[in-house]
Design a protein around this motif. Structure first.
Motif, short mmCIF file in Angstrom:
data_model
loop_
_atom_site.label_atom_id
_atom_site.label_comp_id
_atom_site.label_asym_id
_atom_site.label_seq_id
_atom_site.Cartn_x
_atom_site.Cartn_y
_atom_site.Cartn_z
N SER A 205 0.64 -0.89 0.11
CA SER A 205 -0.12 -0.05 -0.10
C SER A 205 1.07 1.10 0.25
O SER A 205 0.63 2.34 -0.73
CB SER A 205 -1.02 0.08 1.04
N LEU A 206 1.90 0.91 0.63
CA LEU A 206 3.64 2.07 0.67
C LEU A 206 3.28 2.28 -0.64
O LEU A 206 3.55 3.45 -1.22
CB LEU A 206 4.44 1.88 1.56
N ALA A 207 3.57 1.57 -1.51
CA ALA A 207 4.49 1.38 -2.81
C ALA A 207 2.72 2.43 -3.48
O ALA A 207 3.54 3.20 -4.26
CB ALA A 207 4.38 0.33 -3.28
N GLY A 208 1.86 1.65 -3.48
CA GLY A 208 0.55 2.33 -4.10
C GLY A 208 0.95 3.57 -4.34
O GLY A 208 0.89 4.77 -4.67
N MET A 209 0.80 4.42 -2.85
CA MET A 209 0.88 6.17 -2.45
C MET A 209 1.88 6.90 -2.43
O MET A 209 1.91 7.68 -3.51
CB MET A 209 0.98 5.28 -0.76
N ASN B 178 8.48 11.90 -0.52
CA ASN B 178 7.93 10.40 -0.95
C ASN B 178 7.19 9.85 0.78
O ASN B 178 7.83 9.37 1.87
CB ASN B 178 9.51 9.67 -0.99
N ASN B 179 5.67 10.72 -0.02
CA ASN B 179 5.08 10.49 2.13
C ASN B 179 4.55 9.66 1.04
O ASN B 179 3.34 9.26 0.17
CB ASN B 179 4.34 12.23 1.43
N CYS C 245 16.57 12.13 5.00
CA CYS C 245 15.77 11.31 6.38
C CYS C 245 15.19 11.03 6.16
O CYS C 245 13.75 10.86 4.85
CB CYS C 245 15.34 12.75 6.93
N VAL C 246 15.05 9.45 6.37
CA VAL C 246 13.77 8.93 6.73
C VAL C 246 12.51 9.16 7.92
O VAL C 246 13.77 8.74 8.44
CB VAL C 246 14.28 7.20 6.70
N TYR C 247 11.92 9.13 7.41
CA TYR C 247 10.64 9.21 8.99
C TYR C 247 9.94 7.97 9.03
O TYR C 247 9.08 7.44 8.29
CB TYR C 247 10.32 10.56 9.25
N GLY C 248 9.50 8.20 10.28
CA GLY C 248 8.36 7.24 11.38
C GLY C 248 6.96 7.84 10.79
O GLY C 248 6.99 8.65 10.30
N VAL C 249 6.82 7.20 11.62
CA VAL C 249 5.29 7.88 12.45
C VAL C 249 5.25 8.04 13.51
O VAL C 249 4.78 7.15 14.40
CB VAL C 249 4.09 6.66 11.12
N GLY D 152 7.69 7.25 5.87
CA GLY D 152 7.04 5.89 4.72
C GLY D 152 6.58 5.41 6.78
O GLY D 152 5.23 6.25 6.68
N LEU D 153 6.34 4.25 6.94
CA LEU D 153 5.10 3.62 6.84
C LEU D 153 5.51 4.09 9.10
O LEU D 153 6.78 3.68 9.12
CB LEU D 153 4.91 1.83 7.08
N HIS D 154 4.54 3.28 9.91
CA HIS D 154 5.14 3.11 11.83
C HIS D 154 5.69 1.94 12.21
O HIS D 154 5.95 1.27 11.68
CB HIS D 154 3.62 3.30 12.08
#
Lengths: 576, 286
Positions: free
Chosen positions: A288-292, A431-432, B46-50, B67-69
């Protein structure tokens, strides 16, 4: 003389059963014969019952049939389990030290040929694990093969283990070969007719073909957590990483693997993951991250029997619906499913192209049967020219240093905006994972949200022109149309060959591009009427469901198999 | 070449953190550290969490992967493997990096990639309005622990040491100058560097305030031998009236990238796609 012979070897796991199959296949494929070797084994390293079946034929074929002409056995259990599979006049190779098999033990007429395997390895003082090599030599003799060909294969197989191992194996193979010539010289009824060698042929499984395809497509990074049935991809990539200048990373889990592949693609190269259903379940969040984030990534999902741990070393094609619907939120993706080893190579290259063209995840659905069977493919299938197009990537000189970059530009008709890569001057964007504006900055604005969703989903429209029609085999005017996908294509085509010999013409529609679904093509292909029969290696006929969803055509006749074993063509014919 | 200043990192967006949030101090120190090292927004990621920390990219003009949590570390490792010339920094939280991403934390540390991990450690999940985080100390009353936390807390420093991190430090968001120096050292360190940053959550934690920390924190002095892992463990477990800050442990060990044969000829991202040995590959299967 035979134009096709099926040979089966069985024994305890750890006794070289699998490699015997590969070596026999190579011995004959190098002479121009067509071969297929397919294995069956439980999820154990030692002690379980392992079997590999090899079909060798003069002409091209698509799957095994329910034949066993020669049953080579390394223990009594193999005979107990498989003796009823032997054809009339079939040959049993066995060690009399295990059990003294006689023709009266069998329901059909069987030629029992004893070979004192344990005695032979004892006399030579070699490891009993090498009994398979004796059997291999004996088998080549029974097929009318040339010993020198086997000897060359042995030399290649044990090259890394050194001259001594090669010499031992060659000697043992000769003992088996010679034993047949001396004690059973007149057993010639399974000698193979001569085959014509047209070109070099590769013996490889679909995981290896996929690895070759990935490398050919310029893939530079993979992060793959081990899982049956895709472990050969790991072996292939890890073995060749150094010479190819690629990185294979073993992640701590599939969650990390998928996030790594996404991070690598973001940083500027082509990347992939491979897994099976359970591992993919862990990747779904990052899918889903790749999708977004609109990240190109290729996912090889080697299907096996589910749900949960299921039967890990057996085959099934049950993840079609899973990959189409996986991931929270709505985003585009492409699903491809090769029906053969060469198609796996070709579609893998195409998958990387599509992933970057549309900046989306692309799936290659394979399965245990494809991934672990050894297929015979002409070399020319792998040597066609490949052009690599990285899709929309901005050039550094087009950027303005100091300014933020509109990575998610909305004014793109196909929904695909040019990418920058980290390190480019003036290419900064975010890259959000969060909904974002054109720079990737967070937004919760209703208008921007809608425009971004529309942009991403416009790719579905753009992809339409790239959708590949299903392959059609057989007679366009036939009364029976088979509809199938993936590795089931082989047994269906083999069944068609058998039906043709009975004077019955049939047609097959094979889907290798499954999503976005080729609806228009399907409507026109299925418009002409006649019997339509859906053949699938799953319990719920998932392709038939897709066809109904996208075309309204409700296929009534379904032949499904879900006991973990691939179809025999005879089973399809019986259920017509 | 233009000089990099702290102000170079402004995006035009203003922070949305609560007034007084510890995240401000970490943000300030990070900008100062990068400027001090001459790393501009174009030359790093920078790579950010949640979590509250993860919102930082909106006001931090440097290549950002939000990215993701919990998943900063796998992403950061891959970026580094693809382009090892870029400094890569993980902006992570205690819930993000030690809870959801705990497994990644252990494995990243053991591989020793040349990345820096900043953990915003405030013992609570601020963005979800104040539940206990994995580093919350026993007895701490939060929305998810009305009777007080009953679990033992995760000690990020000790965990990093056990897992094989080669640079382990702790800072305090209330001392931005001290934190800037620590971040500079961490970014310059060749290998996996952890900077656990103590920070008050001014909205959901009325116990661990700036004052609470100021009364307790002190910097390790030259008498601490940062090459001694056992001593580092001892210091990592010092918590109460006295809470040590500074570099607990530092070790020189080859990085994941240095050990990767494919990177010998430069970053993967800069190497052309070469299919010259493809034919030899095919030969293996004949």
């Amino acid at each position: 003389m035979m134009s096709s012979v099926t040979w089966k070897i069985g024994g305890e796991a750890g006794f070289g059963i699998m490699s015997s199959g590969t070596m026999l296949a190579k011995t004959f494929s190098r002479q121009g014969y067509k071969t297929l070797a397919t294995n069956e084994y439980p999820s154990l390293i030692r002690g379980g019952h392992n079997v590999i079946t090899v079909r060798i034929a003069v002409e091209e074929f698509y799957s095994l049939r329910k034949d066993v002409h020669i049953l080579a056995t390394l223990n009594k259990q193999t005979v107990d389990l498989h003796k009823d599979e032997l054809n009339d006049d079939g040959i049993l190779l066995f060690d009399p030290a295990d059990f003294d098999w006689k023709p009266e033990h069998f329901s059909r007429h069987v030629v029992c040929i004893p070979i004192p395997l344990k005695e032979m390895v004892r006399v030579k003082s070699v490891d009993p694990v090498m009994r398979n090599t004796i059997v291999l030599g004996a088998s080549v003799a029974l097929l009318g093969g040339v010993f020198e060909n086997l000897k060359t294969v042995i030399a290649d197989q044990f090259q890394k283990k050194g001259e001594k191992v090669i010499a031992y194996n060659a000697e043992l193979a000769w003992m088996g070969f010679d034993h047949i010539k001396k004690t059973a010289g007149d057993v010639r009824h399974f000698y193979l007719k001569n085959a014509e060698k047209r070109e070099d042929q590769l013996i490889l499984n679909a995981s290896e073909a996929l690895g070759l395809g990935a490398v050919r497509a310029g893939m530079k990074f993979s992060a793959i957590y081990p899982m049956t049935p895709i472990n050969s991809v790991i072996t292939f990539l890890a073995d060749h990483a150094k010479e190819l200048g690629i990185v294979y990373k073993q992640p701590e889990d599939e969650i990390a693997g998928m996030n790594m592949a996404i991070g690598a693609a973001y940083a500027g190269i082509r990347s992939m993951v491979a897994t099976s259903g359970g591992g993919f379940a862990l990747m779904v969040e990052a899918l889903s991250l790749a999708g977004m984030q609109e990240i190109p990534v290729v996912i090889d999902l080697g299907m096996r029997v589910g749900p949960a741990t299921g039967m890990p070393t057996w085959t099934e094609s049950g993840e079609l619906r899973f990959v189409i619907h996986a991931g929270h939120g709505e985003f585009p993706r492409i699903v491809l499913a090769p029906g053969s080893c060469e198609e796996c190579f070709r579609l893998t290259i195409h998958a990387f192209h599509l992933a970057e063209k549309y900046q989306i995840p692309v799936f290659i659905l394979t399965d245990k049967y494809l991934n672990e069977s050894q297929w015979c493919v002409p070399k020319s299938m792998f040597t066609k020219p490949v052009s690599i197009d990285r899709g929309k990537v901005v050039k550094e000189e087009e950027l303005t240093p100091g300014q933020m970059f509109k990575r998610y530009r909305l004014d793109v008709e196909d929904g695909v905006s040019p990418r920058s890569f980290p390190g480019m001057k003036g290419g900064i964007y975010f890259n959000n994972s969060y909904e974002h504006d054109e720079f990737g900055l967070v937004t919760e604005d209703p208008d921007m949200r809608k425009r971004m969703v529309d942009k991403r989903l416009r790719k579905f429209q753009a992809i339409q022109k790239d959708i590949m029609s299903p392959q059609v085999f057989g007679d366009d005017n036939a009364d029976i149309t088979f509809v199938t996908w993936g590795s089931t294509t082989g047994p269906v085509r083999e069944a068609m060959t058998m039906l043709e010999h009975q004077g019955m013409h049939t047609r097959c529609i094979q889907y290798f591009w499954l999503y976005p679904f080729p609806s228009e093509e399907t409507k026109s292909l299925l418009a002409k009427g006649g019997r339509i029969i859906d053949v699938e290696q799953n319990a719920t006929a998932q392709l038939a469901g897709l066809i109904r969803e996208y075309t309204g055509i409700d296929i009534q006749e379904k032949i499904v198999k879900y006991n973990g074993r691939p179809f025999f063509p005879e089973e399809i014919i019986e259920r017509l | 070449m233009t000089t990099v200043r702290s102000s170079s990192f402004m995006t035009g967006k203003m922070p949305t953190w609560c007034p007084g949030c510890g995240d401000f101090g970490i943000w300030t120190s990070l900008k100062d550290a990068l400027a001090g090292l001459g790393i501009s927004g174009d030359d790093g990621v920078c790579v950010y969490g949640v979590g509250c920390h993860g919102n930082m990219y909106n006001w931090m003009k440097i290549y950002g992967f939000a990215g993701l949590h919990g998943r900063t570390l796998p992403v950061a490792q891959a970026i580094k493997l693809v382009n090892h010339e870029l400094p890569v920094i993980c902006i992570s939280g205690d819930g993000d990096g030690l809870g959801e991403g705990g497994n990644h934390f252990i494995h990243a540390a053991k591989r020793n990639p040349d990345i820096t991990v900043i953990i915003h450690d405030n013992q609570v999940y601020g963005l979800t309005t104040g539940q206990a985080s994995p580093s919350a100390k026993k007895g701490f009353v939060t929305k998810s622990t009305p009777e007080g936390v009953t679990d033992a807390p995760i000690n990020p420093l000790a965990l990093a040491l056990t897992a094989g991190a080669t640079f382990v430090a702790r800072g305090f968001s209330g001392d931005t100058q001290g934190l800037t120096e620590l971040l500079k050292r961490a970014i310059q360190h060749k290998g996996f560097s952890l900077v656990d940053v103590l920070q008050p959550c001014v909205t959901f934690d009325k116990v661990h305030t700036y004052m609470w920390y100021r009364e307790r924190v002190y910097y390790l002095d030259t008498s601490h031998d940062a090459s001694d892992k056992v001593k580092a463990f001892e210091k990592a477990y010092e918590w109460g009236d006295k809470i040590p800050l500074g570099v607990f442990y530092e070790e020189d060990r080859p990085t994941a990238e240095e050990l990767e044969p494919a990177l010998k000829c430069g970053p993967l991202a800069k190497q052309p796609i070469d299919s010259s040995c493809f034919d030899a590959l095919l030969e293996e299967f004949i």
